[in-house]
Scaffold this motif. Structure first.
Motif, PDB file in Angstrom:
ATOM      1  N   ASP A 289       0.853  -1.191   0.000  1.00 42.18           N
ATOM      2  CA  ASP A 289       0.000   0.000   0.000  1.00 42.18           C
ATOM      3  C   ASP A 289       0.888   1.240   0.000  1.00 42.18           C
ATOM      4  OD1 ASP A 289      -1.844   1.997   0.320  1.00 42.18           O
ATOM      5  OD2 ASP A 289      -3.037   0.942   1.827  1.00 42.18           O
ATOM      6  N   LEU A 290       0.965   1.917  -1.141  1.00 40.01           N
ATOM      7  CA  LEU A 290       1.744   3.143  -1.291  1.00 40.01           C
ATOM      8  C   LEU A 290       0.832   4.340  -1.536  1.00 40.01           C
ATOM      9  CD1 LEU A 290       4.577   1.810  -3.659  1.00 40.01           C
ATOM     10  CD2 LEU A 290       4.551   1.833  -1.175  1.00 40.01           C
ATOM     11  N   SER A 291      -0.446   4.207  -1.228  1.00 34.04           N
ATOM     12  CA  SER A 291      -1.427   5.236  -1.558  1.00 34.04           C
ATOM     13  C   SER A 291      -1.233   6.517  -0.743  1.00 34.04           C
ATOM     14  CB  SER A 291      -2.836   4.690  -1.334  1.00 34.04           C
ATOM     15  OG  SER A 291      -3.039   4.328   0.034  1.00 34.04           O
ATOM     16  N   TYR A 292      -1.776   7.600  -1.308  1.00 33.28           N
ATOM     17  CA  TYR A 292      -1.762   8.916  -0.639  1.00 33.28           C
ATOM     18  C   TYR A 292      -0.343   9.372  -0.311  1.00 33.28           C
ATOM     19  CZ  TYR A 292      -6.791   8.261  -0.151  1.00 33.28           C
ATOM     20  OH  TYR A 292      -8.130   8.065  -0.406  1.00 33.28           O
ATOM     21  N   ASN A 293       0.524   9.332  -1.325  1.00 34.62           N
ATOM     22  CA  ASN A 293       1.868   9.880  -1.211  1.00 34.62           C
ATOM     23  C   ASN A 293       2.101  10.808  -2.395  1.00 34.62           C
ATOM     24  OD1 ASN A 293       3.620   8.763   1.114  1.00 34.62           O
ATOM     25  ND2 ASN A 293       2.525   6.935   0.410  1.00 34.62           N
ATOM     26  N   ARG A 294       3.357  10.988  -2.773  1.00 33.05           N
ATOM     27  CA  ARG A 294       3.681  11.864  -3.890  1.00 33.05           C
ATOM     28  C   ARG A 294       4.582  11.157  -4.900  1.00 33.05           C
ATOM     29  NH1 ARG A 294       4.937  17.467  -0.473  1.00 33.05           N
ATOM     30  NH2 ARG A 294       2.847  17.684   0.419  1.00 33.05           N
ATOM     31  N   PHE A 295       4.405   9.838  -5.003  1.00 36.30           N
ATOM     32  CA  PHE A 295       5.197   9.065  -5.957  1.00 36.30           C
ATOM     33  C   PHE A 295       4.850   9.496  -7.381  1.00 36.30           C
ATOM     34  CE2 PHE A 295       5.046   5.867  -2.417  1.00 36.30           C
ATOM     35  CZ  PHE A 295       6.395   5.925  -2.107  1.00 36.30           C
ATOM     36  N   SER A 296       5.869   9.532  -8.234  1.00 31.82           N
ATOM     37  CA  SER A 296       5.649   9.942  -9.622  1.00 31.82           C
ATOM     38  C   SER A 296       6.417   9.018 -10.560  1.00 31.82           C
ATOM     39  CB  SER A 296       6.101  11.400  -9.806  1.00 31.82           C
ATOM     40  OG  SER A 296       7.481  11.528  -9.499  1.00 31.82           O
ATOM     41  N   GLY A 297       6.291   9.263 -11.865  1.00 34.06           N
ATOM     42  CA  GLY A 297       6.952   8.415 -12.844  1.00 34.06           C
ATOM     43  C   GLY A 297       6.073   7.244 -13.245  1.00 34.06           C
ATOM     44  N   GLY A 298       6.649   6.313 -13.976  1.00 35.55           N
ATOM     45  CA  GLY A 298       5.899   5.152 -14.432  1.00 35.55           C
ATOM     46  C   GLY A 298       5.806   4.076 -13.363  1.00 35.55           C
ATOM     47  N   ILE A 299       4.837   3.187 -13.554  1.00 35.14           N
ATOM     48  CA  ILE A 299       4.654   2.071 -12.630  1.00 35.14           C
ATOM     49  C   ILE A 299       5.510   0.899 -13.096  1.00 35.14           C
ATOM     50  CG2 ILE A 299       2.988   0.429 -11.684  1.00 35.14           C
ATOM     51  CD1 ILE A 299       0.827   2.535 -12.070  1.00 35.14           C
ATOM     52  N   ASN A 314      -1.595   9.215  -6.029  1.00 33.56           N
ATOM     53  CA  ASN A 314      -0.199   9.591  -6.194  1.00 33.56           C
ATOM     54  C   ASN A 314      -0.067  10.432  -7.461  1.00 33.56           C
ATOM     55  OD1 ASN A 314       1.831   8.369  -4.167  1.00 33.56           O
ATOM     56  ND2 ASN A 314       0.412   6.670  -4.518  1.00 33.56           N
ATOM     57  N   ARG A 315       1.094  10.390  -8.102  1.00 31.43           N
ATOM     58  CA  ARG A 315       1.327  11.177  -9.311  1.00 31.43           C
ATOM     59  C   ARG A 315       1.936  10.310 -10.411  1.00 31.43           C
ATOM     60  NH1 ARG A 315       3.981  16.423  -6.161  1.00 31.43           N
ATOM     61  NH2 ARG A 315       2.129  16.928  -4.932  1.00 31.43           N
ATOM     62  N   PHE A 316       1.560   9.036 -10.424  1.00 29.86           N
ATOM     63  CA  PHE A 316       2.071   8.128 -11.448  1.00 29.86           C
ATOM     64  C   PHE A 316       1.567   8.544 -12.827  1.00 29.86           C
ATOM     65  CE2 PHE A 316       2.402   5.192  -7.738  1.00 29.86           C
ATOM     66  CZ  PHE A 316       3.766   4.942  -7.820  1.00 29.86           C
ATOM     67  N   THR A 317       2.424   8.344 -13.831  1.00 30.91           N
ATOM     68  CA  THR A 317       2.090   8.732 -15.205  1.00 30.91           C
ATOM     69  C   THR A 317       2.341   7.558 -16.151  1.00 30.91           C
ATOM     70  OG1 THR A 317       4.340   9.575 -15.511  1.00 30.91           O
ATOM     71  CG2 THR A 317       2.668  11.165 -14.819  1.00 30.91           C
ATOM     72  N   GLN A 339      -6.651   4.598  -9.000  1.00 27.65           N
ATOM     73  CA  GLN A 339      -7.405   5.838  -9.122  1.00 27.65           C
ATOM     74  C   GLN A 339      -6.621   7.044  -8.577  1.00 27.65           C
ATOM     75  OE1 GLN A 339      -8.169   3.292  -7.130  1.00 27.65           O
ATOM     76  NE2 GLN A 339      -8.992   3.936  -5.133  1.00 27.65           N
ATOM     77  N   HIS A 340      -6.983   8.219  -9.106  1.00 24.76           N
ATOM     78  CA  HIS A 340      -6.390   9.491  -8.662  1.00 24.76           C
ATOM     79  C   HIS A 340      -4.887   9.535  -8.900  1.00 24.76           C
ATOM     80  CE1 HIS A 340      -9.901  11.453  -6.605  1.00 24.76           C
ATOM     81  NE2 HIS A 340     -10.354  10.225  -6.729  1.00 24.76           N
ATOM     82  N   ASN A 341      -4.507   9.256 -10.146  1.00 28.31           N
ATOM     83  CA  ASN A 341      -3.143   9.456 -10.607  1.00 28.31           C
ATOM     84  C   ASN A 341      -3.201  10.258 -11.909  1.00 28.31           C
ATOM     85  OD1 ASN A 341      -0.917   8.002  -8.986  1.00 28.31           O
ATOM     86  ND2 ASN A 341      -2.570   6.487  -8.990  1.00 28.31           N
TER      87      ASN A 341
END
Length: 395
Positions: A289-299, A314-317, A339-341
């Protein structure tokens, strides 16, 4: 003075043969009497029914002896759902000089933890959870140098965790969750410490890399107000099989090496982590569970081996890797929350049937979800993120 007189009277009666049944050491005998007077059965409990001091106390419920000394005291009916006890812990508990184990079942025990517990030099196991113990944990408890398990969870304790607790050389399990403890986490010196559970307190400050021993297998610091980076801390804890740092204010990156640890449950949600260093090999953790953080970049596609994966908020793209779709349709992934990326696509047919045992949520990304799936209520009603937000993020 009165206590001393009673001891001499008991010893005199034993020698005359009037108390042939009372084989217990007189000091322990009087300590048990004092403990009994301070406690009562809650309605529905009959624990103290056998505590008749005209007979040998070593035959009482919850009392175990070695020769003429009490070595174990388990107060209350241990069966699930039993009502427990009420009252306070009498300071006379410190007179049981040979006590190795002390436990009290959940109930309504109130008041402070007696500082006299520090006199129990052979004590190895102390568990008084789910009661109403209040006040501070006595710093002198660190004088019980042989203590291995300390469980004071689900009480009303306040104050700080004394460094004396961290200095206990044989400590293997520390459970202080669900209290009102404040201050920082002290350094722990025991090299046999395998479990620390401090969740749901009000602890603050950062966690020093050298404060936690590499022997740890279970670490829960969730629901506190801890801050700072934890990457150097985590790299030392290569024996972890459970980690929960959720709902704090931790920052920085998560090292990819952590995914090679024997962890089965990884909870890092609701912090301020912004960097996820890609794992070097396939991830074998069952829940991440890495939800509700500020992680970005690809999965990373290496995360597709996780059974329950929470990457939402998060901010995954970019696009969702195809390996996730394959494992989801094969029911190998049970939960996939994205959801919410700022994701832009996923290669899945609109006619695909998600297995009943699996859940997928794609709401509020930079794409129109190719198929409609049930999402948590917190995901909101909007299916797609506004294009202005996606353009700004892309820029």
């Amino acid at each position: 003075m009165r206590f001393t007189k009673l001891i001499w009277c008991l010893m005199f009666l034993v020698r005359l043969g009037f108390l042939t049944e009372a084989i217990l050491d007189p000091v322990d005998f009087l300590a048990l009497q004092a403990i009994r007077k301070s406690l009562d059965d809650l309605p529905g409990s009959n624990f103290f029914q056998s505590w008749d001091f005209t007979s040998d106390p070593c035959g009482f419920a919850g009392v175990y002896c070695d020769g003429d000394k009490v070595t174990t005291l388990n107060l209350g009916d241990p069966r699930a759902g039993s009502p427990g006890l009420s009252g306070r812990i009498n300071p006379a508990i410190g007179k049981l000089s040979s006590l190795i184990e002390l436990s009290i079942v959940p109930g309504r025990i109130m008041g402070a933890l007696p500082a006299t517990i520090s006199q129990l030099k052979d004590l190895r196991f102390l568990a008084i959870s789910r009661n109403f113990i209040s006040g501070e944990i006595p710093a002198s408890i660190g004088e019980a140098r042989r203590l291995r398990t300390l469980d004071l969870s689900y009480n009303q304790l306040t104050g700080t965790i004394s460094p004396s607790i961290g200095s206990l050389p044989e400590l293997s399990s520390l459970i202080l969750c669900h209290n009102h403890l404040t201050g920082s986490i002290p350094p722990f010196l025991s090299q046999t410490l395998t479990r620390i559970d401090l969740k749901r307190n009000s602890l603050t400050g950062s966690v020093s890399p050298a404060s936690l021993p590499p022997s740890l297998q279970y670490l829960s610091l969730a629901w506190n107000q801890l801050t700072g980076p934890v990457d150097r801390v985590l790299l030392r804890l290569n024996q972890l099989n459970y980690l929960d740092l959720s709902l704090n204010r931790f920052t920085g990156t998560i090292p990819g090496r952590i995914f090679a640890f024997p962890i089965t449950n990884l909870q890092l949600q609701r912090n301020f982590f912004y960097g996820l260093i890609q794992p070097a090999s396939q991830v074998t953790i069952s829940t991440v569970d890495l939800s509700y953080n500020r992680f970005s970049g690809g999965i990373s596609p290496l995360l597709s081996s996780v059974e329950n994966l929470y990457l939402n908020s998060n901010r995954f793209t970019g696009e969702v890797p195809a390996s996730f779709v394959e494992r989801l349709l094969a029911a190998s992934i049970q939960t996939l929350y994205l959801q919410h990326n700022f994701l832009t696509g996923i290669q899945i047919s609109p006619a695909a049937e998600i297995p009943v045992s699996s859940s997928l949520c794609l709401q509020y990304n930079c794409m129109v979800p190719p198929l409609q799936t049930p999402c948590p209520l917190k995901a909101g009603p909007q299916k797609t993120r506004p294009s202005t937000q996606c353009n700004e993020w892309r820029g």
